[in-house]
Design a protein around this motif. Sequence first.
Motif, PDB file in Angstrom:
ATOM      1  N   GLN A  16       3.110  -4.886  11.872  1.00 25.29           N
ATOM      2  CA  GLN A  16       4.617  -4.242  11.580  1.00 25.29           C
ATOM      3  C   GLN A  16       4.722  -3.397  10.475  1.00 25.29           C
ATOM      4  OE1 GLN A  16       4.078  -7.862  12.224  1.00 25.29           O
ATOM      5  NE2 GLN A  16       4.254  -6.992  14.242  1.00 25.29           N
ATOM      6  N   ILE A  17       3.698  -2.602  10.317  1.00 20.20           N
ATOM      7  CA  ILE A  17       3.613  -1.537   9.037  1.00 20.20           C
ATOM      8  C   ILE A  17       4.223  -2.187   8.024  1.00 20.20           C
ATOM      9  CG2 ILE A  17       3.210   0.560  10.638  1.00 20.20           C
ATOM     10  CD1 ILE A  17       6.222   1.358   9.865  1.00 20.20           C
ATOM     11  N   ALA A  18       3.761  -3.391   7.645  1.00 19.46           N
ATOM     12  CA  ALA A  18       4.325  -3.912   6.325  1.00 19.46           C
ATOM     13  C   ALA A  18       4.188  -3.291   5.020  1.00 19.46           C
ATOM     14  CB  ALA A  18       3.847  -5.466   6.321  1.00 19.46           C
TER      15      ALA A  18
ATOM     16  N   SER B 292       6.731  -0.642   4.640  1.00 15.96           N
ATOM     17  CA  SER B 292       8.076  -1.164   4.477  1.00 15.96           C
ATOM     18  C   SER B 292       8.445  -1.723   3.227  1.00 15.96           C
ATOM     19  CB  SER B 292       8.459  -2.103   5.741  1.00 15.96           C
ATOM     20  OG  SER B 292       8.268  -1.085   6.834  1.00 15.96           O
TER      21      SER B 292
ATOM     22  N   MET C  87       8.871   0.611   0.374  1.00 19.48           N
ATOM     23  CA  MET C  87       9.961   1.407   0.347  1.00 19.48           C
ATOM     24  C   MET C  87      11.273   0.635  -0.305  1.00 19.48           C
ATOM     25  SD  MET C  87       9.386   4.165   1.774  1.00 19.48           S
ATOM     26  CE  MET C  87       7.802   4.089   1.892  1.00 19.48           C
TER      27      MET C  87
ATOM     28  N   PRO D  23      15.754   7.421   2.563  1.00 21.03           N
ATOM     29  CA  PRO D  23      15.968   7.144   3.884  1.00 21.03           C
ATOM     30  C   PRO D  23      14.359   6.965   4.780  1.00 21.03           C
ATOM     31  CG  PRO D  23      17.683   8.662   3.582  1.00 21.03           C
ATOM     32  CD  PRO D  23      16.994   8.631   2.237  1.00 21.03           C
ATOM     33  N   TYR D  24      14.391   6.050   5.325  1.00 24.02           N
ATOM     34  CA  TYR D  24      12.948   5.867   5.746  1.00 24.02           C
ATOM     35  C   TYR D  24      12.787   5.575   7.175  1.00 24.02           C
ATOM     36  CZ  TYR D  24       9.154   2.184   6.739  1.00 24.02           C
ATOM     37  OH  TYR D  24       8.162   1.500   7.124  1.00 24.02           O
ATOM     38  N   VAL D  25      11.924   6.330   7.861  1.00 22.51           N
ATOM     39  CA  VAL D  25      11.285   6.409   9.075  1.00 22.51           C
ATOM     40  C   VAL D  25       9.965   5.741   9.427  1.00 22.51           C
ATOM     41  CG1 VAL D  25      10.989   7.544  11.351  1.00 22.51           C
ATOM     42  CG2 VAL D  25      12.822   8.281   9.863  1.00 22.51           C
ATOM     43  N   GLY D  26       9.737   4.492   9.847  1.00 22.04           N
ATOM     44  CA  GLY D  26       8.558   4.117   9.963  1.00 22.04           C
ATOM     45  C   GLY D  26       7.896   4.543  11.371  1.00 22.04           C
ATOM     46  N   ILE D  27       6.421   4.914  11.128  1.00 21.42           N
ATOM     47  CA  ILE D  27       5.809   5.329  12.208  1.00 21.42           C
ATOM     48  C   ILE D  27       4.338   4.794  12.497  1.00 21.42           C
ATOM     49  CG2 ILE D  27       7.087   7.923  12.353  1.00 21.42           C
ATOM     50  CD1 ILE D  27       4.341   8.900  10.605  1.00 21.42           C
ATOM     51  N   PHE D  28       4.096   4.880  13.636  1.00 26.29           N
ATOM     52  CA  PHE D  28       2.811   4.109  13.929  1.00 26.29           C
ATOM     53  C   PHE D  28       1.845   4.878  14.926  1.00 26.29           C
ATOM     54  CE2 PHE D  28      -0.375   1.501  16.178  1.00 26.29           C
ATOM     55  CZ  PHE D  28      -0.987   1.019  14.963  1.00 26.29           C
TER      56      PHE D  28
END
Lengths: 335, 335
Positions: free
Chosen positions: B88-90, B93, B96, B102-107
Amino acid sequence: MGKVGKSSYLFHNVYIKSFASVVGPKEYNGPLGSYFDKHYDSLLIDGEKSFEKSEIAYLKSSINICLSKANLNDNDINIIFCGDLNNQIAISSYAMRDLNIPYVGIFAACATATLGIINSAFYLENNGLYALSCTSSHNCTAERQFRYPNEYGTQRSCTYTSTVTGASSILLTNIKTNLIIRRATIGKVVDGKFKDSQDMGRAMAPACYHTIKRHMLDFNLSINEYDKIFTGDLSTYGSNLLIDLFKEDGIDITSKHEDCGKMIYELNCDDVTSGGSGCGCIGVVLSGYILNKLLSGELNKVLVLATGALMNPIMLAQKDTIPAICHAISIEVIK
Amino acid sequence: MGKVGKSSYLFHNVYIKSFASVVGPKEYNGPLGSYFDKHYDSLLIDGEKSFEKSEIAYLKSSINICLSKANLNDNDINIIFCGDLNNQIAISSYAMRDLNIPYVGIFAACATATLGIINSAFYLENNGLYALSCTSSHNCTAERQFRYPNEYGTQRSCTYTSTVTGASSILLTNIKTNLIIRRATIGKVVDGKFKDSQDMGRAMAPACYHTIKRHMLDFNLSINEYDKIFTGDLSTYGSNLLIDLFKEDGIDITSKHEDCGKMIYELNCDDVTSGGSGCGCIGVVLSGYILNKLLSGELNKVLVLATGALMNPIMLAQKDTIPAICHAISIEVIK
């Protein structure tokens, strides 16, 4: 396109070309069952032996239906934004093996549904013709990963939400259709200091409140701008917290607000308890119910806010709290 | 900006404003040690008790250095694209929580380093002034999650790569600087049917080959266009496979090709074996070594290809293979 305020964007050329929702048996038997494009009677489908591979099959099914509604195939699509709840968004990545589409993996937990649309919008204002935004969740992959395997029969608290089994695909384009993505607000991470993985709804409500406020401030709007404000998935408890947060500002959102998690199941304390959750929940309510209500003219202008709880079990085991995020889009009917 | 061919893009207004690399002790003691902005002598830092919280601290440190080099703070940044290897790309996150962005999580696993830059480029051609692209990895969070905890002392195969402890931040802008992001190619998922989680390098080589070919085809270029072609992280075994795949086309890439995984450590069979890996590996080699070599004039035009293995341990336990992806960017010095 233009940047508006701190976190928001106005789009002029981003339209919805087609959309598809595929759900499992419990979702089909719920109040919105008749709105979904396809349902399966089992959580294990297409002869697959694992829940993960079945979730991949659900996702691929929604993509296939969405593309066939538009009379297109994967080679026509310029880019796909896709994410899910599984570790390393494995469902999305494995589903992509059979598709000849450049792929951007995204993660915002259940806020993935709107984040994919916002990224598609950034992309389409300059490039290409078609962007796909897809997401999925599956009750048996998510419950095992975030809480306990269903087979344990763990007692659930009243704040518990049940992960939706379902997949949603939305095809966006810069060729005019009747449905336009007009506005977007990208959320920041907001931590309300909640710690209970059986109460995600309340953990996400402060992030949802923050993004609605930011959206209204950036565009200088009141909540009356919209016919409905759909959140997902706050549950009964999170919805009540959101309503209370706005009450402190002297704003009553109860006549405008609907929560996708509360809409998808008949709520009761034995099974579903306080609602549905998962990327697929707001995903299929959006691509099943909301977009059809816009097409039929029963709704004209809506704000859709997908909320995501950004923790993982390791961070909670380390006694940390649950940060959350919420990304908003507005969708309008144009004549 | 313009779409070029099936999967590629030409940018006209996307520049690098500042960049920062922060590494752990093993990376600092490697051949590139002197290029990094900051190092820590321990894998547990800033008084944190867990490896996850230490990785968060590494990531935040790189963001802070990157912003301070540009004389900016978080309020000046319009959007951040960030991802890591943790479930979960913890790490991204949780980092942040303290930033008002403003945050865009990418994987994309280790391909996150270039995917964030490509997404920033799409964003900046129309919007805002500043986008941050960040990533991190940590030896002790990744090894435990994908293979075995280091404390087990598991025997490692010769194809094994060691996860880099490090974080990278790159600040992009549409205000002209000396470093331009000129071209990008977004990869599709390519599955070479490898199954060994101790041999990620060879699992990713076919995806890397596919993206280089696509890039050259879309832009009608030969490999002579670039001073160097940096891949990351293919290891010695994956690099050899990539070289062999091009040999079958009659193309010898050996004089152009460098692999970040091979560059970051002294290779030997006892400890590091066949190289470094992890989002942080190509991340810090890019923001530490490559960008400094461009600024100093020793390189003028490079292609950077970050490669990601998209499996998770559950999919491998179910006997599935390792799909992979590779995203490319070119960076040029402009006078």
